[in-house]
Design a protein around this motif. Structure first.
Motif, PDB file in Angstrom:
ATOM      1  N   THR B 317       0.799  -1.109   0.095  1.00  0.00           N
ATOM      2  CA  THR B 317      -0.029  -0.106  -0.018  1.00  0.00           C
ATOM      3  C   THR B 317       0.992   1.362   0.012  1.00  0.00           C
ATOM      4  OG1 THR B 317      -0.158   0.110   2.369  1.00  0.00           O
ATOM      5  CG2 THR B 317      -1.862  -1.142   1.263  1.00  0.00           C
ATOM      6  N   GLU B 319       2.856   4.501  -0.685  1.00  0.00           N
ATOM      7  CA  GLU B 319       3.186   5.591  -1.665  1.00  0.00           C
ATOM      8  C   GLU B 319       4.189   6.325  -1.360  1.00  0.00           C
ATOM      9  OE1 GLU B 319      -0.470   6.882  -4.130  1.00  0.00           O
ATOM     10  OE2 GLU B 319      -1.082   7.036  -1.919  1.00  0.00           O
ATOM     11  N   VAL B 348      -2.102  14.788   3.328  1.00  0.00           N
ATOM     12  CA  VAL B 348      -1.780  13.489   3.621  1.00  0.00           C
ATOM     13  C   VAL B 348      -0.688  13.430   4.584  1.00  0.00           C
ATOM     14  CG1 VAL B 348      -2.153  12.643   1.327  1.00  0.00           C
ATOM     15  CG2 VAL B 348      -0.094  13.400   1.825  1.00  0.00           C
ATOM     16  N   ALA B 372       3.638   7.461   2.267  1.00  0.00           N
ATOM     17  CA  ALA B 372       2.122   7.726   2.610  1.00  0.00           C
ATOM     18  C   ALA B 372       1.445   6.315   2.411  1.00  0.00           C
ATOM     19  CB  ALA B 372       1.580   8.725   1.783  1.00  0.00           C
ATOM     20  N   ASN B 373       0.237   6.543   3.120  1.00  0.00           N
ATOM     21  CA  ASN B 373      -0.840   5.404   2.918  1.00  0.00           C
ATOM     22  C   ASN B 373      -0.204   3.981   3.408  1.00  0.00           C
ATOM     23  OD1 ASN B 373      -3.186   4.287   2.031  1.00  0.00           O
ATOM     24  ND2 ASN B 373      -2.622   3.706   0.110  1.00  0.00           N
ATOM     25  N   TRP B 374       0.385   4.274   4.467  1.00  0.00           N
ATOM     26  CA  TRP B 374       1.158   3.079   5.116  1.00  0.00           C
ATOM     27  C   TRP B 374       1.195   3.424   6.571  1.00  0.00           C
ATOM     28  CZ3 TRP B 374       5.624   3.132   7.951  1.00  0.00           C
ATOM     29  CH2 TRP B 374       6.010   1.975   8.405  1.00  0.00           C
TER      30      TRP B 374
END
Lengths: 129, 718
Positions: B317, B319, B348, B372-374
């Motif tokens: 996941t 990014e 974010v 990001a997104n982690w």
């Protein structure tokens, strides 16, 4: 008080007809426009630069020539003393160019006149706290 | 903000330095171990920096009155009056520091770190320091060793506010918002390489005597003597099994190395190394691209699940955003930052993975890679607790899942019944020995050697979700010990199968020395050795000497004088007695008691026999007295027979929980018969017909003991 100026510790009897001072607040490499449009400054400090015009006269001819030789010498910088506020300021400056005019040439000699030079400070006089 | 660099009492400011660049990096899932770096150009300086520095000299970075980083000089190069400083972090310095490694069996991170960090200051959080490490730490540089330790548990090496390495688990949870006014123009998507699958190898190591020796070093062909030569092994070796032949000596050794001198061959037994591959798909669509982690030898069954999930989560996941920011002096890798994604037009959160920091006149710029997104997760061990299921925990063959385990992901380890012990050895029966001088005698009266303890059990492990309320479980009975009818060594058998639901220990592999990874408890411990049988007694001794007499008429008149002595009782074992020695010998021509001397021109002597050795089960038989017999006009004289050794009939008690069967008990050794001898000094020579008595028979050893019943260990996260 004698009229003239001091360059590299040597006093030259010259008539300075014009003396201008300029200041620049310079930025370093990290100055750039931000995402929001504002400028991000990277202030190095304030530099005080001077430009001057020197007039020649019969009694200053030898100093004029000597000054010309010194100011055009292939050296990195000079130490210059100039008026500042109500006193004087001595600082290291460099010169990259200058110019004057040939006004008269006869059996008494050669008159060069109207020498203009710009002194650029080698380092900021004032830096951020 | 005023950034200054301090080095050996000097302070470098923006006025005499340029091109200052600090690279800080943090591998967020500990998949690698980055070393921070720092370089700058000192301009127009006087001094011999390039000559006077020592690698490792400290250089500090200060923000005003606060230290924000600590680096160590790698080199200083001079160019006229300019000096290029190149520095690295403590972790970078450790890349050239050697460590021996070893087999870790419960040492904590807090125990190990001082040896790896040396004189470099660091901070370690208590929960990290308390982690117990189990597995192989290869010989390597200290930086590589730190990676071995950090990867399985997701330990982060962040920085304290003063710039010291900080070993910790927890990432920041409060994001530091970066104003759009502090973001240099541009925010780009990074280029994380898509990974479709992650594979982690889980390692286990255990010591076993059953492993064959390996040749680790051999200089016999060249015969060039080693002189404190260091031999590095490419596999972990059981240090106690190292042995050298010839003139080769082992000056120092460990699991990964030996220092040897001389000429010869170095042997050793490697640890048994088993590997289990675990894989997880990241869900990323595209060309197959597998990320494999094979050489992290501290990944074991306790942490492999977390290791795999942590890595898979990251690669599925995460990014990468590349963004340049105006930073204050405290920018640190691992920081949680909040930046505006102008393409998606949203804020974010992301973790700062890497930053290239450029110190300039008055503003610090950091070109950052933000992940990001982690969310950091799956740190530490997957399991920290366990329950053991024995037969007594079952009701009607069913195990009810305790409330605290229900629905949890667990690792179930099935242990079949543990192997029984070897049979006990038979006591020796004395046998004739011919030294070559025309005489012969009996030797060999040792008690039977106790059998070796059993070793091993079938083990099967699997990770499951405990979704059912109960499971059918059978516990395999312990394996019976070996039985020998003739004294040969017979190993015990493996025990019965242990099952849990549809899983069975029979589907696993035979393993010895299983270590409980939570608390270090040893399962499948080798059984104890059986007790030896008693030694048979020595037979009685005889002695014949020549003595001289001078007659009244001054003639020399030699005679022989013979004596005998009793032997020994057999050796006692426990409450059982060795057989009594014989008490009566014989001296020709006249028969006398012990020590009674007879003299004559021809003398024969026989001694009584020794008693048989006892066993743990019975007394040894008594040794006999000297005897004689008359047949067809000939008298024969016999020394006393040895007593029989007692057989061991007692089977060792069933082994305690987790232990293999004890070896059987040894039988008693047979007693030796008494000695006998005859000599003559007259002509024609006459000798007595003397003969040794029969030796005592060695007693048989007993059956080996039964191993522990099997059991089940269920590891879980409390």
């Amino acid at each position: 008080m004698n009229k003239g100026l001091t360059l590299d510790g040597v006093f030259y009897k010259l008539h300075v007809s014009s003396l201008k001072r300029h200041f620049q607040v310079l930025d370093g490499e990290n100055a750039e426009r931000a995402d929001a449009g504002n400028i991000i400054r990277d202030v190095i400090g304030t530099y005080y630069n001077y430009s001057m015009t020197i007039e020649n006269a019969v009694d200053t001819r030898s100093d004029y020539d000597a000054f010309y030789e010194e100011i055009s010498a292939p050296v990195e910088s000079h130490i210059l003393t100039v008026p500042y506020a109500q006193g004087t300021m001595t600082f290291e400056a460099y010169v990259t160019a200058g110019e004057d005019n040939l006004e008269l040439m006869d059996e008494d000699g050669t008159d060069w006149n109207g020498l203009t030079v710009q002194f650029i400070a080698c380092e900021p006089k004032r830096v951020p706290a | 903000m005023s950034i200054t660099f301090k080095y050996k009492g000097e302070t470098f400011t923006a006025q005499n330095r340029s091109q200052s660049e600090m690279v800080i990096e943090k591998a967020l899932v500990a998949e690698m171990l980055s070393a921070d770096s720092f370089s700058f150009l000192l301009r127009g300086a006087t001094g011999n920096y390039e000559q006077n520095y020592r690698k490792g000299d400290v250089l500090e970075i200060w923000n005003g009155a606060s230290q924000i980083a600590e680096f160590f000089i790698e080199r200083i190069k001079a160019d006229d009056a300019n000096f290029q400083f190149t520095c690295t972090s403590a972790v970078g310095m450790l890349a050239t520091v050697h460590q021996d490694g070893g087999m870790l069996s419960g040492e904590t991170v807090g125990d190990v770190l001082p040896g790896l960090m040396g004189n470099y200051s660091y901070v370690v959080d208590p929960e990290v320091a308390a982690i117990q490490l189990r597995g192989w730490l290869p010989e390597s540089d200290c930086r590589s060793a730190l990676r071995q330790i950090c990867l399985p548990y997701g330990i982060s090496i962040m920085r304290t506010s003063a710039g010291l390495p900080h070993f910790k688990f927890n990432f920041p949870t409060v994001a530091k918002e970066i104003s759009r006014r502090d973001v240099y123009s541009g925010l780009k998507r990074g280029d994380l390489t898509p990974v479709t699958q992650v594979t982690v190898l889980e390692h286990s190591f255990y010591a076993s005597n059953a492993v064959s020796e390996e040749v680790l070093f051999d200089n016999t062909s060249t015969a060039i003597a080693a002189s404190s030569d260091r031999i590095s092994f490419d596999m972990p070796i059981q240090a106690t099994t190292l042995r050298a032949t010839g003139s080769l000596t082992i000056d120092d050794s460990g699991v990964n190395f030996a220092v040897v001198s001389g000429v010869g061959v170095l042997y050793g037994k490697p640890y048994v190394h088993t590997v289990r591959a675990q894989s997880a798909s990241t869900g990323v669509v595209g060309e197959p691209n597998e990320m494999r982690f094979e050489d992290a030898y501290l990944v074991n069954s306790l942490n492999s699940y977390n290791t795999l999930q942590r890595l898979a989560s990251y690669y599925s996941t995460a990014e990468e955003l590349d963004v340049s920011i105006r930073a204050d002096g405290t920018v640190r890798a691992g920081d949680l930052v909040r930046v505006y994604d102008k393409y998606r037009q949203e804020w974010v959160n992301g973790y700062l993975q890497k930053a290239v920091v450029r110190f300039s006149a008055s503003t610090t710029r950091a070109d950052c890679s933000v992940i990001a997104n982690w969310r950091p997760d799956y740190i530490g061990n997957n399991y920290d607790s366990y329950v053991v299921i024995k037969a007594s925990d079952l009701v009607g063959g069913v195990w009810t899942v305790p409330a605290e385990l229900q629905g949890k992901r667990v690792q179930v380890v099935l242990f079949g019944g543990l192997r029984g012990g070897h049979s006990g050895g038979k006591g020796q029966t004395p046998a004739p020995v011919y030294p070559g001088d025309g005489t012969w005698h009996y030797e060999g009266n040792a008690g039977g050697v106790g059998g070796d303890g059993g070793e091993g059990a079938m083990v099967y492990a699997a990770e499951i979700d405990l979704t059912a309320a109960s499971y059918a479980v059978t516990i395999g009975s312990g394996g019976p010990g070996g039985i020998s009818a003739d004294g040969t060594d017979v190993a015990g058998d493996l025990g019965g199968d242990t099952t849990f639901g549809s899983m069975s220990s029979a589907n696993g592999a035979e393993v010895s020395n299983y270590i409980n990874l939570v608390d270090g408890t040893l399962y499948i411990e080798a059984g104890d050795k059986g007790q030896d049988g008693g030694k048979g007694g020595e037979g009685g001794t005889v002695n014949i000497e020549m003595v001289s007499y001078i007659t009244p008429d001054n003639v020399w008149d030699p005679y022989l004088e013979g004596t005998w002595d009793v032997g020994e009782d057999g050796e006692d074992i426990g409450t059982h007695s060795g057989g009594a020695k014989g008490t009566t010998g014989w001296v020709g021509q006249s028969t006398g008691g012990q020590g009674v001397m007879s003299h004559g021109k021809t003398v024969g002597v026989t001694a009584p026999g020794g008693g048989g050795g006892a066993s743990i089960s019975a007394n040894g038989s008594a040794g006999g007295n000297s005897t004689s017999s008359y047949n067809a006009g000939v008298w024969s004289y016999f020394s006393g027979p040895g007593g029989n050794g007692a057989a061991a009939t007692t089977v060792p008690a069933k082994a305690s929980f987790g232990k293999c069967g004890r070896g059987g008990y040894g039988g008693g050794g047979g007693g030796l018969p008494g000695k006998c001898e005859t000599q003559s000094i007259e002509w024609p020579r006459y000798s007595y017909n003397v003969n040794p008595g029969t030796p005592g028979q060695g007693g048989l050893g007993s059956q080996g003991g039964t191993g522990s019943d099997g059991f089940v260990v269920v590891y879980y996260k409390a």
